[in-house]
Design an enzyme around this catalytic site. Structure first.
Site, PDB file in Angstrom:
ATOM      1  CE  LYS A 136     -16.546  68.580  -6.226  1.00  0.00           C
ATOM      2  NZ  LYS A 136     -15.570  68.467  -5.189  1.00  0.00           N
ATOM      3  N   GLY A 169      -9.625  73.456 -13.328  1.00  0.00           N
ATOM      4  CA  GLY A 169      -8.979  71.991 -12.681  1.00  0.00           C
ATOM      5  C   GLY A 169      -8.414  71.479 -14.103  1.00  0.00           C
ATOM      6  CB  SER A 170      -7.363  67.908 -14.686  1.00  0.00           C
ATOM      7  OG  SER A 170      -8.611  67.027 -14.668  1.00  0.00           O
ATOM      8  CB  THR A 171      -7.188  68.827 -20.037  1.00  0.00           C
ATOM      9  OG1 THR A 171      -6.513  70.177 -19.897  1.00  0.00           O
ATOM     10  CG2 THR A 171      -7.880  68.715 -21.453  1.00  0.00           C
ATOM     11  N   GLY A 196     -12.458  68.696 -17.405  1.00  0.00           N
ATOM     12  CA  GLY A 196     -13.018  69.603 -18.290  1.00  0.00           C
ATOM     13  C   GLY A 196     -13.940  68.829 -19.662  1.00  0.00           C
ATOM     14  CB  CYS A 209      -3.185  76.214 -14.408  1.00  0.00           C
ATOM     15  SG  CYS A 209      -3.910  77.726 -14.177  1.00  0.00           S
ATOM     16  CD  GLU A 226      -1.564  71.849 -15.693  1.00  0.00           C
ATOM     17  OE1 GLU A 226      -1.630  73.047 -15.504  1.00  0.00           O
ATOM     18  OE2 GLU A 226      -2.563  71.121 -15.724  1.00  0.00           O
TER      19      GLU A 226
END
Length: 506
Positions: free
Chosen positions: A201, A254-256, A259, A311, A408
């Site tokens: 995806k 991707g983003s925390t 996650g 990142c 971030e």
């Protein structure tokens, strides 16, 4: 670019833009499921050019029903198809063939990726596309080298035991919008090398290179269901994948925040395995004895690489006090000299942010920091005209408690602070480690003892000294909220496997 005076960005080159549009027109816009392309029931997703805000494509948007079909196809291919009966050498040959086709279409891929993400086409030609090809070939080379262990036993033992590795099963690959081709090809190749089947995806903001990759998957001749590609919104298609009981593994960049959601979904569903490469707020430690010209150029390049949407970028700069002002001035001068423009523009060195929403977030974080007392050494801002451009920013006086320093930002923003030469290395490392993240750290010094001591003290999965470089097959991942698990090389392949121990009585 002068401080505080946003300017217009360079436009697309007309001829190059037309070539990119022609390439986009050939991309399949459906969902690749079980070896064929199909439409979706949900409304299509609009894909925009970040450099202009104009629509460049509409692609099918998978919902839970289409995700279920894709997972079922991957599970069937894992259970009944020829893929699990192939030897590693044959799997590696198919993956290597996919890399060859990406190399054949490298220029087309760079044009598509540039138009889709806003990144300069020259950077994509030089970095993303070659790195994606190299990663696929590296992973292909591991397909016939996945091994277990046989322990040494005493003579006359009445048993024989060994441990072997098996593919974990259906792997969901969820990729970001800042490096769509690289992440899709690298992760998919690793999963396939381990013998898994895949549901990919891509990020809905930049899905086009993944869809072209689907065409190449067909051309290679992977068995139906081995590689499935479903574009869709993260909250819909992504959530359906991470919740799905048929998915045994998730590889996500991707983003925390997302996650965390994957970890929670694993716990509430089938305890699926996962590798998470998440956010970063990397420190850069610069000492007075370093090659300061080289260091300043490196710091500046990282801030504009992918327009700061990277990142691993070193966004918290700590400089030894005697050289602080000169060094910050040198970095700001380098940043002010980069040409900002559309990815397909002649001479553009860094491009647009991915969306107006992302640019607004960068603007807000910078404005809040300045209001709280941070001072701009370079005050780039949102640029006039079409597209989502933001000039580079260097802030001094920013610190803990300011969002721009703690979070971030994912934009071209650098926070710089001096440190006293008498600061003990443990105290300096503690300041560098004073963040929730731990993806990367950068050290600039000629002192070998200092290098080795700091490399141990900093809490980061990747430590780059004096510019780094070297073997890209080494493990990549982060400490703390920067992720879980590792990608690349043996570690990256093994992440897609389960260990089975067999004990046989004799």
């Amino acid at each position: 670019m002068s401080a505080g005076e946003p300017t217009a960005a360079l436009p697309h080159d007309a001829a190059m833009l037309q070539r990119a549009r022609d390439a986009v027109a050939e991309i399949p816009t459906g969902l690749l499921i079980d070896g064929g392309w199909r439409p979706a029931e949900r409304p299509a997703i609009a894909v925009d050019d970040p450099a202009t805000g104009q629509r460049i494509a509409e692609v099918a948007a998978a919902g839970a029903a289409e995700v279920d079909l894709a997972v079922a196809a991957a599970a069937r291919a894992m259970r009944e198809g020829p893929w699990p009966r192939m030897g590693g050498t044959e799997r590696g040959r198919l993956i290597a063939r996919l890399a060859d086709l990406v190399e054949r279409d490298a220029e087309r891929m760079a044009l598509i990726e540039s138009l889709d993400t806003g990144g300069p086409v020259g950077v994509l030609r030089a970095f993303d596309v070659p790195m994606a090809i190299a990663a696929a070939r590296e992973n292909a080379s591991w397909a016939n080298k996945i091994t277990g262990e046989v322990p040494m036993v005493e003579a006359g033992a009445g048993a024989f035991a060994f441990a072997t590795r098996e593919p974990v099963g259906v792997a969901a690959i969820i990729t970001p919008w800042n490096a769509p081709l690289l992440m899709a090809l690298k992760k998919t190749a690793a999963a396939l090398a381990a013998g898994c089947t895949v549901v990919l995806k891509p990020a809905e903001l930049a899905p086009l290179s993944a869809l072209w990759l689907g065409r190449l998957v067909e051309e290679v001749g992977f068995p139906p269901g081995t590689v499935n590609i479903v574009v869709g919104e993260g909250a819909v298609a992504g959530q359906a994948l991470i919740d799905h009981p048929g998915v045994r593994m998730v590889s996500f960049t991707g983003s925390t925040a997302v996650g965390r959601g994957i970890v929670a979904a694993s716990a509430r569903s089938n305890l699926k395995r996962f590798v998470l490469e998440l956010g970063g707020k990397s420190p850069v430690l610069v000492f007075a004895d370093a090659d300061l010209d080289k260091a300043a150029a490196s710091v500046a390049r990282e801030i504009v690489f992918k327009s700061g949407q990277y990142c691993g970028a070193g966004t918290r700069l700590f400089v030894e006090a005697p050289v602080f002002e000169d060094f910050v001035r040198a970095v700001a001068g380098q940043l002010a000299g980069f040409r900002i423009g559309a990815g397909l523009g002649a001479g553009a060195e860094f491009g647009a942010l991915i969306s107006d929403r992302q640019r607004a977030r960068v603007v807000r974080l910078v404005e809040e920091a300045v209001a709280a007392g941070a001072e701009p050494a370079l005050a780039g801002g949102a640029l006039f005209g079409p597209g989502y451009f933001h000039g580079p920013v260097v802030l001094t006086g920013a610190g803990r408690g300011m969002g721009v320093f703690d979070m971030e930002v994912f934009g071209p923003v650098l926070c710089a602070r001096p440190f006293d030469p008498a600061t003990p290395l443990q105290a300096l490392a503690a300041e560098a480690n004073d963040t929730d993240y731990g993806l990367s750290a950068k050290i600039w010094t000629r002192d070998a003892s200092r290098i080795l001591r700091l490399a141990r003290l900093v809490e980061a999965g990747n430590v780059l000294v004096n510019g780094g470089g070297g073997e890209k097959a080494l493990p990549f991942g982060g400490f703390k909220l920067s992720g879980f698990g590792r990608e690349n090389g043996r570690e990256g392949i093994n992440a897609f496997t389960e260990i089975k121990t067999v004990r046989i009585g004799l």
